[in-house]
Write an enzyme that holds these catalytic residues in place. Structure first.
Site, short mmCIF file in Angstrom:
data_model
loop_
_atom_site.label_atom_id
_atom_site.label_comp_id
_atom_site.label_asym_id
_atom_site.label_seq_id
_atom_site.Cartn_x
_atom_site.Cartn_y
_atom_site.Cartn_z
N GLU A 1 0.89 -1.17 0.00
CA GLU A 1 0.00 0.00 0.00
C GLU A 1 0.92 1.21 0.00
O GLU A 1 1.53 1.53 1.00
CB GLU A 1 -0.92 -0.04 1.22
CG GLU A 1 -2.12 0.88 1.10
CD GLU A 1 -1.86 2.27 1.65
OE1 GLU A 1 -1.57 3.19 0.83
OE2 GLU A 1 -1.93 2.44 2.88
N CYS B 1 -2.11 8.72 3.20
CA CYS B 1 -1.97 8.28 1.81
C CYS B 1 -3.18 8.64 0.97
O CYS B 1 -3.06 8.83 -0.25
CB CYS B 1 -1.71 6.78 1.76
SG CYS B 1 -2.83 5.79 2.74
#
Length: 473
Positions: A247, A281
């Site tokens: 990720e 993120c």
């Protein structure tokens, strides 16, 4: 000053070499952590392998451990939240929400531990196989190495460790040097919850040493990383054919069409652009607003940005805390200065406040090749651009090396579904920002945002192997 040790081979270990963990608001050390040697790392992996081979937890036993862990997180919520404030710099209200989410995540993963299933495979439909029956099983991969970043250290470690335990694996925790304390506190709670003493290991140290030793250890079966694209690329090159879930980076975009509730969209984008000082993120970075509603959107977003209260993150009134380091403040300042020289306009903010804060910033008149647009800012900054044709907004959203999540505000179901199909991201949120994530949904990206999924059963699926069993009757 308190020191947190490693947990390897079923016991806590202090080392002579230690590392200072800074309070992000004061800039001064508040605890130290022991640093692992290669021998500690190798022992941790050996211990995890031994426990995986010799101690098998049933699905119900895993459920009990994870349920107890959820309860313990709630019991220790304020301690964990205060640690997050100090080592990350996030405001106390945001820290409490992270801890609350962690407790809920362990509940979800506890339930999923009891639901791991295979499926029937109709091999008997093939000529010559009429007397055969087949089904699949999902079995643990073995040892999972969980590598978490600084921004959501407790939540992101939970997503990895909880899923690994639920799937029946053993796990080696490797937190970042910048915010490792909640991982140490979590390790204590994991043991209190009744996990076998060698089922989890905690190693502390820099990525360039401890991280490398973990990557080079051939006995680790699966790596789960949340981190930068550069680190993800390095890991995949180093571990070869072993499995992993990455990720990685993002510069999340939101499209705001002319039929949207503009005020609602503007406030939501500003909230999710500046949350945790933009160090997320899926923090909103790029906003594409229809030209007919541009002025209203900018006005509302600016009003929200200028209402944020910078200060001591331990105080209840603070709504924007410091960034993780002075270096990162300087980097964001340099990117903004560069964008302004290239023609960008500062609507609000646009400068540091002291050494550890950066003012919530909105830029307009931006161009696709500016760093603040095409790279990941990871700071309290959003850029606003306009469009006339919805197709152009989708193209602008897709004009990125990243593809984690995106948001679209519109009342037109046809446009919403067009965006859902054509936007190149792992998740598309309709009438919400890209910053939406709950515990039981698949979460992961496309392109250089990585691959593999986190979240409930989807993370467990990543951390198990599928076997086919065929009976010749």
């Amino acid at each position: 000053m308190n020191n947190y040790g490693l947990y390897v081979g079923g016991e806590w270990v202090d080392t002579e070499q230690r590392f200072d963990v800074l309070d992000r608001y004061t800039g001064k050390p508040f605890v130290t952590i022991s640093q692992a040697s290669k021998e500690h790392v190798d022992l941790a992996v050996q211990s995890a392998r031994r426990s995986f081979n010799e101690v098998k937890l049933s699905p119900h036993e895993r459920y009990e451990v994870l349920s107890k862990l959820s309860h313990l997180v709630r019991e220790n919520a304020e301690t964990l939240a205060e640690t997050l404030v100090r080592e990350v710099g996030k405001p106390i209200k945001e820290a409490r929400l992270e801890v609350k989410g962690v407790a809920g995540n362990y509940e979800v993963l506890a339930e999923e531990a009891k639901r791991i299933t295979g499926e029937m495979v109709p091999v008997e439909a093939n000529p010559g196989s009429e007397n055969r029956m087949a089904f699949t099983l999902r079995v643990p991969v073995g040892i999972v190495c969980a590598i978490a970043p600084f921004n959501y250290p407790l939540s992101l470690m939970t997503s990895k460790v909880g899923a690994a335990i639920a799937a029946g694996n053993t796990v080696v925790l490797k937190p970042t040097q910048q915010s490792p304390v909640t991982a140490c506190q979590l390790m204590e709670l994991i043991l209190q919850a009744g996990l076998p003493p060698e089922h989890a290991q905690l190693v502390l140290g820099s990525g360039s040493t401890v991280g490398e030793w973990l990557l080079q250890n051939p006995d680790i079966n699966f790596y789960s990383l949340t981190g930068s694209t550069e680190v993800g690329e390095h890991i995949t090159r180093t571990i070869g054919l072993r499995r992993c879930a990455m990720e990685l980076g993002s510069n999340a975009a939101v499209i705001v069409h002319k039929d949207a509730d503009v005020k609602k969209a503007a406030i939501a984008c500003a909230q999710r652009g500046f949350y945790n000082a933009g160090q997320v993120c899926i923090s909103i970075q790029r906003i594409y607003v229809h030209k007919d509603v541009q002025e209203e959107f900018i006005e509302e977003a600016t009003r929200y940005a200028e209402s944020l209260v910078l200060g001591n993150p331990m105080e209840e009134t603070t709504t924007l805390g410091p960034m993780i380091s002075e270096k990162e403040v300087r980097r964001v300042a340099e990117w903004v200065e560069e964008a302004v020289k290239q023609g960008a306009k500062v609507v609000t903010g646009g400068k540091p406040q002291g050494e550890r804060f950066y003012l919530p910033t909105i830029l307009t008149n931006v161009k696709p090749d500016m760093k603040v647009v095409c790279e990941e800012v990871f700071g309290p900054l959003v850029v606003i651009d306009t469009y006339e044709d919805f197709e152009d907004a989708i193209k602008a959203t897709n004009n990125s090396i990243y593809g984690l999540q995106a948001g679209v505000f519109t009342q037109d179901i046809d446009l919403a579904m067009k965006a859902a199909r054509e936007i190149e991201c792992g998740g598309v949120m309709i009438n919400d920002t890209a910053y939406y994530k709950v515990r039981n949904m698949p979460y992961g990206g496309m392109k250089l945002s990585g691959f593999g999924k986190e979240g409930g059963k989807y993370a467990i699926r990543e951390m198990t192997e599928e076997k086919i069993i065929v009976l010749n009757l």
